[in-house]
Design a protein around this motif. Structure first.
Motif, PDB file in Angstrom:
ATOM      1  N   GLN A  48      -0.957  -5.386   1.731  1.00 11.74           N
ATOM      2  CA  GLN A  48      -0.337  -6.703   1.901  1.00 11.74           C
ATOM      3  C   GLN A  48      -1.121  -7.857   1.267  1.00 11.74           C
ATOM      4  O   GLN A  48      -0.509  -8.745   0.654  1.00 11.74           O
ATOM      5  CB  GLN A  48      -0.048  -6.982   3.376  1.00 11.74           C
ATOM      6  N   PRO A  49      -2.466  -7.922   1.374  1.00 13.48           N
ATOM      7  CA  PRO A  49      -3.169  -9.025   0.701  1.00 13.48           C
ATOM      8  C   PRO A  49      -2.947  -9.044  -0.815  1.00 13.48           C
ATOM      9  O   PRO A  49      -2.748 -10.107  -1.405  1.00 13.48           O
ATOM     10  CB  PRO A  49      -4.639  -8.782   1.058  1.00 13.48           C
ATOM     11  N   LEU A  50      -2.968  -7.860  -1.431  1.00 14.55           N
ATOM     12  CA  LEU A  50      -2.696  -7.784  -2.868  1.00 14.55           C
ATOM     13  C   LEU A  50      -1.270  -8.252  -3.166  1.00 14.55           C
ATOM     14  O   LEU A  50      -1.043  -9.072  -4.061  1.00 14.55           O
ATOM     15  CB  LEU A  50      -2.897  -6.353  -3.378  1.00 14.55           C
ATOM     16  N   ALA A  58       0.572 -10.210  -1.378  1.00 12.68           N
ATOM     17  CA  ALA A  58       0.698 -11.638  -1.061  1.00 12.68           C
ATOM     18  C   ALA A  58       0.262 -12.510  -2.231  1.00 12.68           C
ATOM     19  O   ALA A  58       0.856 -13.560  -2.500  1.00 12.68           O
ATOM     20  CB  ALA A  58      -0.118 -11.978   0.182  1.00 12.68           C
ATOM     21  N   ARG A  59      -0.760 -12.073  -2.965  1.00 12.93           N
ATOM     22  CA  ARG A  59      -1.233 -12.853  -4.125  1.00 12.93           C
ATOM     23  C   ARG A  59      -0.155 -13.020  -5.189  1.00 12.93           C
ATOM     24  O   ARG A  59      -0.212 -13.931  -6.006  1.00 12.93           O
ATOM     25  CB  ARG A  59      -2.481 -12.212  -4.722  1.00 12.93           C
ATOM     26  N   TYR A  60       0.818 -12.114  -5.191  1.00 16.41           N
ATOM     27  CA  TYR A  60       1.874 -12.142  -6.209  1.00 16.41           C
ATOM     28  C   TYR A  60       3.243 -12.459  -5.611  1.00 16.41           C
ATOM     29  O   TYR A  60       4.281 -12.207  -6.245  1.00 16.41           O
ATOM     30  CB  TYR A  60       1.896 -10.812  -6.961  1.00 16.41           C
ATOM     31  N   ALA A  82       4.499 -10.162  -0.479  1.00 10.64           N
ATOM     32  CA  ALA A  82       4.168  -9.756   0.887  1.00 10.64           C
ATOM     33  C   ALA A  82       5.435  -9.615   1.723  1.00 10.64           C
ATOM     34  O   ALA A  82       6.384 -10.380   1.573  1.00 10.64           O
ATOM     35  CB  ALA A  82       3.233 -10.773   1.540  1.00 10.64           C
ATOM     36  N   PRO A 136       2.618 -11.314 -13.999  1.00 12.16           N
ATOM     37  CA  PRO A 136       1.194 -11.522 -13.733  1.00 12.16           C
ATOM     38  C   PRO A 136       0.355 -10.665 -14.673  1.00 12.16           C
ATOM     39  O   PRO A 136       0.535  -9.446 -14.732  1.00 12.16           O
ATOM     40  CB  PRO A 136       1.010 -11.079 -12.282  1.00 12.16           C
ATOM     41  N   ASP A 172      -2.708  -9.740 -14.607  1.00  7.49           N
ATOM     42  CA  ASP A 172      -3.670  -8.809 -14.030  1.00  7.49           C
ATOM     43  C   ASP A 172      -3.059  -7.807 -13.046  1.00  7.49           C
ATOM     44  O   ASP A 172      -3.768  -6.967 -12.506  1.00  7.49           O
ATOM     45  CB  ASP A 172      -4.805  -9.568 -13.349  1.00  7.49           C
ATOM     46  N   LEU A 173      -1.761  -7.854 -12.825  1.00  9.26           N
ATOM     47  CA  LEU A 173      -1.111  -6.894 -11.929  1.00  9.26           C
ATOM     48  C   LEU A 173      -0.507  -5.769 -12.756  1.00  9.26           C
ATOM     49  O   LEU A 173       0.340  -5.994 -13.606  1.00  9.26           O
ATOM     50  CB  LEU A 173      -0.012  -7.563 -11.097  1.00  9.26           C
ATOM     51  N   ASP A 210      -4.717  -4.506  -9.221  1.00  8.34           N
ATOM     52  CA  ASP A 210      -5.077  -5.790  -9.804  1.00  8.34           C
ATOM     53  C   ASP A 210      -6.388  -5.671 -10.579  1.00  8.34           C
ATOM     54  O   ASP A 210      -7.038  -6.657 -10.876  1.00  8.34           O
ATOM     55  CB  ASP A 210      -5.174  -6.877  -8.733  1.00  8.34           C
ATOM     56  N   GLN A 213      -8.441  -3.364  -6.811  1.00 14.96           N
ATOM     57  CA  GLN A 213      -7.830  -2.564  -5.760  1.00 14.96           C
ATOM     58  C   GLN A 213      -6.616  -1.857  -6.334  1.00 14.96           C
ATOM     59  O   GLN A 213      -5.935  -2.395  -7.201  1.00 14.96           O
ATOM     60  CB  GLN A 213      -7.352  -3.453  -4.619  1.00 14.96           C
TER      61      GLN A 213
END
Length: 194
Positions: free
Chosen positions: A37-39, A41-43, A46, A66, A68-69, A82, A85
């Protein structure tokens, strides 16, 4: 930290999707794990199911992707990273995502679709698509679609079937046999319109 092997579809921007991570968080349901979820959420992903994540990533304008994704659609999972992770997000056991890119002049080799990296020739193109289940002749898809900004059009199909996909645009047609088994490609880039 595990490393990812690069393989699969390479678009014109030199991006290659991720392959199997040496270790990943795998959830048993079709929702991404809490660890992912944190990963996500950055994009702005989430709280979305894996199906919703794939759909949203595949429909992004190229400028919104993105950088870097990394994402790679497999038969039973979406691999995302990313660069630091990486996670395996499960796809529902009865569904298979097939992304197809019709073309006129230029294509690329691909096996696992990379919704943040693959780029086809015909973006924003109106196409008529028909997908049949070869076992019983059932029509799975028969509709008009517009290819995404990445030149692809995606379909959620039943798992473990063989079928025939036909795409028509501007009086030209491409047809291919497809399968949705565990070892089947999720990226179809051999659909030359003639």
């Amino acid at each position: 930290m595990s490393l990812l092997t690069m393989a699969g579809c390479t678009g014109t921007d030199g991006f290659a999707p991720i392959a199997e991570p040496t270790s990943a968080t795998v959830a048993s349901s079709s929702s991404p794990s809490a660890e992912a979820q944190p990963l996500l959420a950055r994009y702005g992903l989430a709280g979305k199911s894996t199906v919703e994540v794939i759909d949203q990533l595949d429909r992004l304008d190229l400028q919104q992707r993105p950088a870097d994704l990394k994402a790679s659609v497999r038969a039973g999972e979406l691999l995302i990273s990313d660069g630091g992770q990486e996670f395996s997000l499960p796809i529902p056991a009865d569904r298979f995502y097939l992304s197809a890119s019709p073309y006129l002049q230029q294509t690329h080799d691909c096996f696992f679709h990379a919704p943040t990296g693959c780029k086809g020739e015909l973006a924003g193109k109106q196409v008529q698509v028909r997908i049949l289940n070869d076992a019983d002749g059932t029509v799975l898809v028969d509709e008009s679609r517009t290819t995404f900004a990445n030149g692809f059009v995606g379909f959620w199909l039943p798992r473990n079937i063989t079928g025939t996909l036909r795409i028509t645009s501007d009086g030209k047609t491409a047809e291919s046999k497809i399968s949705t088994g565990a070892d089947a490609p999720t990226c179809l880039t051999t659909l030359r319109l003639v």
